[in-house]
Design a protein around this motif. Structure first.
Motif, PDB file in Angstrom:
ATOM      1  N   GLN A  56     -17.589  71.751 -46.075  1.00 30.70           N
ATOM      2  CA  GLN A  56     -17.710  71.340 -47.473  1.00 30.70           C
ATOM      3  C   GLN A  56     -17.251  72.474 -48.389  1.00 30.70           C
ATOM      4  O   GLN A  56     -16.546  72.236 -49.372  1.00 30.70           O
ATOM      5  CB  GLN A  56     -19.144  70.948 -47.800  1.00 30.70           C
ATOM      6  N   VAL A  57     -17.621  73.694 -48.060  1.00 26.09           N
ATOM      7  CA  VAL A  57     -17.199  74.846 -48.852  1.00 26.09           C
ATOM      8  C   VAL A  57     -15.684  74.969 -48.786  1.00 26.09           C
ATOM      9  O   VAL A  57     -15.017  75.191 -49.802  1.00 26.09           O
ATOM     10  CB  VAL A  57     -17.882  76.142 -48.367  1.00 26.09           C
ATOM     11  N   ARG A  58     -15.136  74.797 -47.603  1.00 28.67           N
ATOM     12  CA  ARG A  58     -13.685  74.899 -47.439  1.00 28.67           C
ATOM     13  C   ARG A  58     -12.966  73.852 -48.278  1.00 28.67           C
ATOM     14  O   ARG A  58     -11.977  74.148 -48.956  1.00 28.67           O
ATOM     15  CB  ARG A  58     -13.333  74.732 -45.961  1.00 28.67           C
ATOM     16  N   THR A  59     -13.475  72.626 -48.268  1.00 30.18           N
ATOM     17  CA  THR A  59     -12.875  71.547 -49.043  1.00 30.18           C
ATOM     18  C   THR A  59     -12.964  71.833 -50.540  1.00 30.18           C
ATOM     19  O   THR A  59     -11.983  71.664 -51.275  1.00 30.18           O
ATOM     20  CB  THR A  59     -13.571  70.209 -48.729  1.00 30.18           C
ATOM     21  N   LEU A  60     -14.125  72.278 -51.000  1.00 25.85           N
ATOM     22  CA  LEU A  60     -14.293  72.571 -52.416  1.00 25.85           C
ATOM     23  C   LEU A  60     -13.441  73.767 -52.845  1.00 25.85           C
ATOM     24  O   LEU A  60     -12.929  73.800 -53.969  1.00 25.85           O
ATOM     25  CB  LEU A  60     -15.765  72.809 -52.745  1.00 25.85           C
ATOM     26  N   MET A  61     -13.269  74.735 -51.963  1.00 26.49           N
ATOM     27  CA  MET A  61     -12.393  75.862 -52.269  1.00 26.49           C
ATOM     28  C   MET A  61     -10.949  75.392 -52.422  1.00 26.49           C
ATOM     29  O   MET A  61     -10.231  75.814 -53.322  1.00 26.49           O
ATOM     30  CB  MET A  61     -12.476  76.932 -51.175  1.00 26.49           C
TER      31      MET A  61
ATOM     32  N   LYS B 135     -22.160  68.108 -56.243  1.00 23.85           N
ATOM     33  CA  LYS B 135     -20.961  68.788 -55.743  1.00 23.85           C
ATOM     34  C   LYS B 135     -20.349  69.667 -56.820  1.00 23.85           C
ATOM     35  O   LYS B 135     -19.802  70.725 -56.526  1.00 23.85           O
ATOM     36  CB  LYS B 135     -19.932  67.771 -55.246  1.00 23.85           C
ATOM     37  N   GLY B 136     -20.443  69.229 -58.070  1.00 20.92           N
ATOM     38  CA  GLY B 136     -19.940  70.051 -59.163  1.00 20.92           C
ATOM     39  C   GLY B 136     -20.697  71.361 -59.276  1.00 20.92           C
ATOM     40  O   GLY B 136     -20.103  72.421 -59.504  1.00 20.92           O
ATOM     41  N   LYS B 137     -22.017  71.296 -59.087  1.00 22.81           N
ATOM     42  CA  LYS B 137     -22.840  72.507 -59.129  1.00 22.81           C
ATOM     43  C   LYS B 137     -22.495  73.425 -57.961  1.00 22.81           C
ATOM     44  O   LYS B 137     -22.395  74.643 -58.120  1.00 22.81           O
ATOM     45  CB  LYS B 137     -24.319  72.156 -59.091  1.00 22.81           C
ATOM     46  N   LYS B 138     -22.316  72.823 -56.762  1.00 20.44           N
ATOM     47  CA  LYS B 138     -21.951  73.626 -55.591  1.00 20.44           C
ATOM     48  C   LYS B 138     -20.597  74.293 -55.799  1.00 20.44           C
ATOM     49  O   LYS B 138     -20.405  75.446 -55.429  1.00 20.44           O
ATOM     50  CB  LYS B 138     -21.918  72.760 -54.328  1.00 20.44           C
ATOM     51  N   GLN B 139     -19.677  73.573 -56.410  1.00 22.19           N
ATOM     52  CA  GLN B 139     -18.355  74.134 -56.657  1.00 22.19           C
ATOM     53  C   GLN B 139     -18.445  75.320 -57.617  1.00 22.19           C
ATOM     54  O   GLN B 139     -17.781  76.337 -57.415  1.00 22.19           O
ATOM     55  CB  GLN B 139     -17.424  73.066 -57.216  1.00 22.19           C
ATOM     56  N   GLN B 140     -19.287  75.221 -58.622  1.00 22.61           N
ATOM     57  CA  GLN B 140     -19.475  76.346 -59.543  1.00 22.61           C
ATOM     58  C   GLN B 140     -20.079  77.548 -58.824  1.00 22.61           C
ATOM     59  O   GLN B 140     -19.677  78.688 -59.068  1.00 22.61           O
ATOM     60  CB  GLN B 140     -20.362  75.932 -60.717  1.00 22.61           C
TER      61      GLN B 140
END
Length: 90
Positions: A61-66, A23-28
């Motif tokens: 998931q993208v929305r949450t990480l954003m 998830k950290g990589k996706k967030q980056q």
């Protein structure tokens, strides 16, 4: 307290939320795409771009990480028609 019973007991056991490395990589990646497009892309466009690049990620998931990163896309100003100028030649 303002939190669910499940969250409270997980916290007591020491199982509080810890983001995974994935998830950290996706967030980056999300932050990179967001910056590349000058804060104009929302979650739907970011998902489309990441899927083009070969990453498997869902819109929610993208929305949450954003939201966790404090990223919010900016909306362009709506078009406002200018009134025609009237010249008096007279």
């Amino acid at each position: 307290m303002g939190l669910s019973r499940t969250a409270y007991y997980r916290y007591q056991r020491g199982d509080s939320y810890k983001p995974t490395v994935e998830k950290g990589k996706k967030q980056q990646l999300i932050e990179q795409v967001f910056a590349d497009h000058k804060r104009r892309y929302g979650s739907r466009r970011i998902v489309a771009e990441l899927k083009e690049k070969g990453y498997e990620v869902g819109r929610h998931q993208v929305r949450t990480l954003m939201k966790l990163s404090g990223l919010q896309s900016i909306q362009p100003k709506s078009f406002v028609r200018q009134r025609p100028t009237v010249s008096y030649d007279g």
